[in-house]
Design an enzyme around this catalytic site. Structure first.
Site, short mmCIF file in Angstrom:
data_model
loop_
_atom_site.label_atom_id
_atom_site.label_comp_id
_atom_site.label_asym_id
_atom_site.label_seq_id
_atom_site.Cartn_x
_atom_site.Cartn_y
_atom_site.Cartn_z
N PHE A 1 -6.92 2.08 5.87
CA PHE A 1 -6.16 0.61 5.47
C PHE A 1 -6.48 -0.56 6.23
CE2 PHE A 1 -3.07 3.29 7.85
CZ PHE A 1 -3.09 2.68 9.12
N GLU B 1 0.84 -1.19 0.06
CA GLU B 1 0.01 -0.02 0.12
C GLU B 1 0.93 1.23 0.09
OE1 GLU B 1 -3.14 -2.05 3.19
OE2 GLU B 1 -1.80 -0.31 3.54
N GLU C 1 -4.62 7.07 7.74
CA GLU C 1 -3.90 8.21 7.76
C GLU C 1 -4.66 9.28 7.14
OE1 GLU C 1 0.46 8.35 7.47
OE2 GLU C 1 0.03 6.74 6.12
N ARG D 1 -2.38 9.08 16.55
CA ARG D 1 -1.67 7.81 16.93
C ARG D 1 -1.62 7.92 18.50
NH1 ARG D 1 3.94 6.57 13.90
NH2 ARG D 1 5.12 5.53 16.03
N LYS E 1 2.55 4.59 1.48
CA LYS E 1 2.80 5.25 2.71
C LYS E 1 2.71 6.57 2.55
CE LYS E 1 4.60 5.61 6.74
NZ LYS E 1 4.45 6.98 7.09
#
Length: 509
Positions: free
Chosen positions: A297, A210, A261, A232, A212
């Site tokens: 994701f 995937e 993200e 996070r 980044k």
């Protein structure tokens, strides 16, 4: 339990490099703690008050003038009670009340205890009791499997609560922890991959590759129409990201926990500078800024079913059913399932061409596990290096006490002026390198300023970094991201160092 016992354990942990010895010292302290002492002791040894931020920093503490107590008498319970009072003090007269509480606390503390409390309250308690070591110590102290402790911590989100559960309830209490919608889960993290080929070779054909992104990690929980968003570090930012809330509220489900993200994109769909994204996560969460685009994701829960223990392949099937396949827009992270080596390379090329950092390579067999456990997730991205001038160094803390450690880094001014400071780093230094710096730097010193020794600009060091970002902190308006020392370059003079222009070229405009 006396505070002095915690202080002594902190000193012992900071004085050794041995993970085994750190774990043993921490475990011994936790075994000796009473049920009400476990949470504060665990929090302090991990480097922060149990109460989190309590509004007491350098400015507040610098004005205190209290002689140390001759002998230790403060108990863990007394200190924790005072920190509770500090955290709960607000409104008119709160400044004076805080000062009274701090003076009373510090007057009862010995010199070592005062130093410990000062560092604890200012976030400078660097003693080497990192999260992973604390989890091992909790498992050893409670005589329970480390896997049970790690899983409970992932679900509870806080070390002190996990420690208390382990030490008061054992395995049964740890296994009773469940994913709860509305309580964030500690995120699974990736380990650095040496290269795409190496990551593929290590994980085999059953992988996902995937994009980044150079964005901010988010975790989103939905229960009916209620949607909440965390960073996070498990800081809630729901009120500051209404566009993400609306995206998730519109999904065809009743309950879901998503991992992903987010970042700000320009009109061409390319990432804006990292600071544009992070500006939305500042202390003023209502502040306007660039719209954020989420890319998910992973899915940890969907419509009543927990998916944490399911293999990634199963979780991605569930995610595809909710959002669409890997190429689906606009919420799915781009990537490919079970790609050939050529297809994986194409994903990496596409990610870099779109202005992103690189790719993530993930084992499709892996369950979701907090932190960096093994190599199930690997991040692959180009490594930037710069040759920079050493402008100074700071005396270290903890294990590095007595060593010149955190080095100040400067880029060459192409116009012939003094090197322009662009950052600091203490990462990547071996014991041998620390010893060399400590022996060498005093001979290059031009002045001492507080805890720093400023040097004549004569040494060049090679630095690896993840990129650069705009920063008003440094005179060149740019700062290094995640800089670490690779090696010194005695073959280069400061006149051959990289220029400030080279550093600025790493900015993503």
């Amino acid at each position: 339990m006396l505070l002095s016992e915690v202080v002594a354990t902190s000193a012992a942990v900071g004085a050794t490099r041995s993970r085994k010895d750190k774990t043993a010292a921490l475990a011994a302290l936790l075994r000796a703690a009473g049920p009400a002492e476990v949470e504060p002791a665990t929090a302090w040894l991990a480097g922060e008050p149990r109460q989190g931020r309590i509004g007491t920093g350098w400015r507040t503490l610098s004005g205190l003038a209290t002689d140390p107590a001759p002998d230790p008498s403060l108990t863990v319970a007394e200190v924790d009670k005072t920190l509770d009072a500090l955290a709960g003090t607000s409104g008119p007269g709160s400044t004076a009340r805080r000062r009274e509480l701090l003076i009373e606390l510090f007057a009862a503390a010995t010199a070592d205890e005062q130093s410990f409390l000062h560092r604890l309250l200012t976030g400078e308690l660097r003693q080497g009791a990192l999260e992973g070591v604390m989890l091992e110590a909790i498992a050893a102290a409670a005589d329970v499997p480390a896997t049970a402790v790690r899983r409970a911590f992932m679900l509870a989100g806080r070390l002190p609560q996990t420690a208390r559960a382990a030490l008061t309830g054992g395995v049964a209490a740890l296994e009773s922890a469940r994913l709860e919608i509305g309580r964030p889960v500690r995120p699974m993290l990736a380990s650095p991959g040496a290269s795409l080929d190496a990551a593929l070779a290590g994980l085999g054909p059953e992988v996902s590759v995937e994009f980044k992104l150079d964005g901010a990690r988010i975790q989103v929980h939905r229960d009916g129409d209620e949607v909440r968003v965390w960073t996070r570090t498990l800081r809630e930012i729901t009120d500051g990201v209404p566009e993400i809330v609306e995206h998730v509220r519109a999904l065809p489900c009743r309950s879901v926990v998503l991992d992903g993200e987010t970042l700000a994109l320009d009109d061409d769909g390319r990432p804006r500078p990292f600071q544009d994204t992070m500006s939305r996560f500042g202390s003023d969460l209502g502040a306007p800024g660039e719209l954020l685009s989420p890319f998910f994701f992973d899915v940890l829960h969907l419509d009543g079913t927990d998916l944490l223990d399911a293999p990634l392949a199963h979780r991605l099937d569930a995610l595809a059913g909710l959002l669409g396949g890997p190429g689906a827009a606009p919420l799915r992270m781009p990537g490919a399932l079970r790609p050939t080596a050529a297809e994986a390379a194409a994903v990496l090329d596409d990610a870099l061409a779109a202005g992103h950092e690189g790719v993530m390579v993930k084992s499709l067999d892996a369950p979701y596990a907090a932190g960096r456990r093994g190599k199930s997730w690997q991040k692959v991205k180009p490594v930037h290096t710069l040759d920079l001038v050493v402008l100074g160094a700071e005396w270290g803390y903890g294990r590095r006490t007595g060593s010149l450690s955190n080095i100040h880094l400067g880029a060459r001014d192409p116009d012939g002026g003094e090197p322009i400071m662009v950052g600091k780093t203490f990462k990547g230094m071996s014991d041998e390198l620390l010893a060399w710096q400590t022996a060498t730097f005093p001979g290059l010193a031009r002045e001492e300023r507080g805890n720093a020794v400023l040097l004549r600009p004569e040494l060049v060091v090679e630095i690896a970094l993840d990129g650069a970002q705009r920063s008003p902190r440094y005179p060149g308006g740019v700062a290094l991201r995640f800089a670490r020392v690779l090696r010194y370059r005695p073959d280069k003079t400061p006149a051959e160092a990289d220029t400030i222009g080279t550093v600025r070229a790493l900015l993503r405009d």
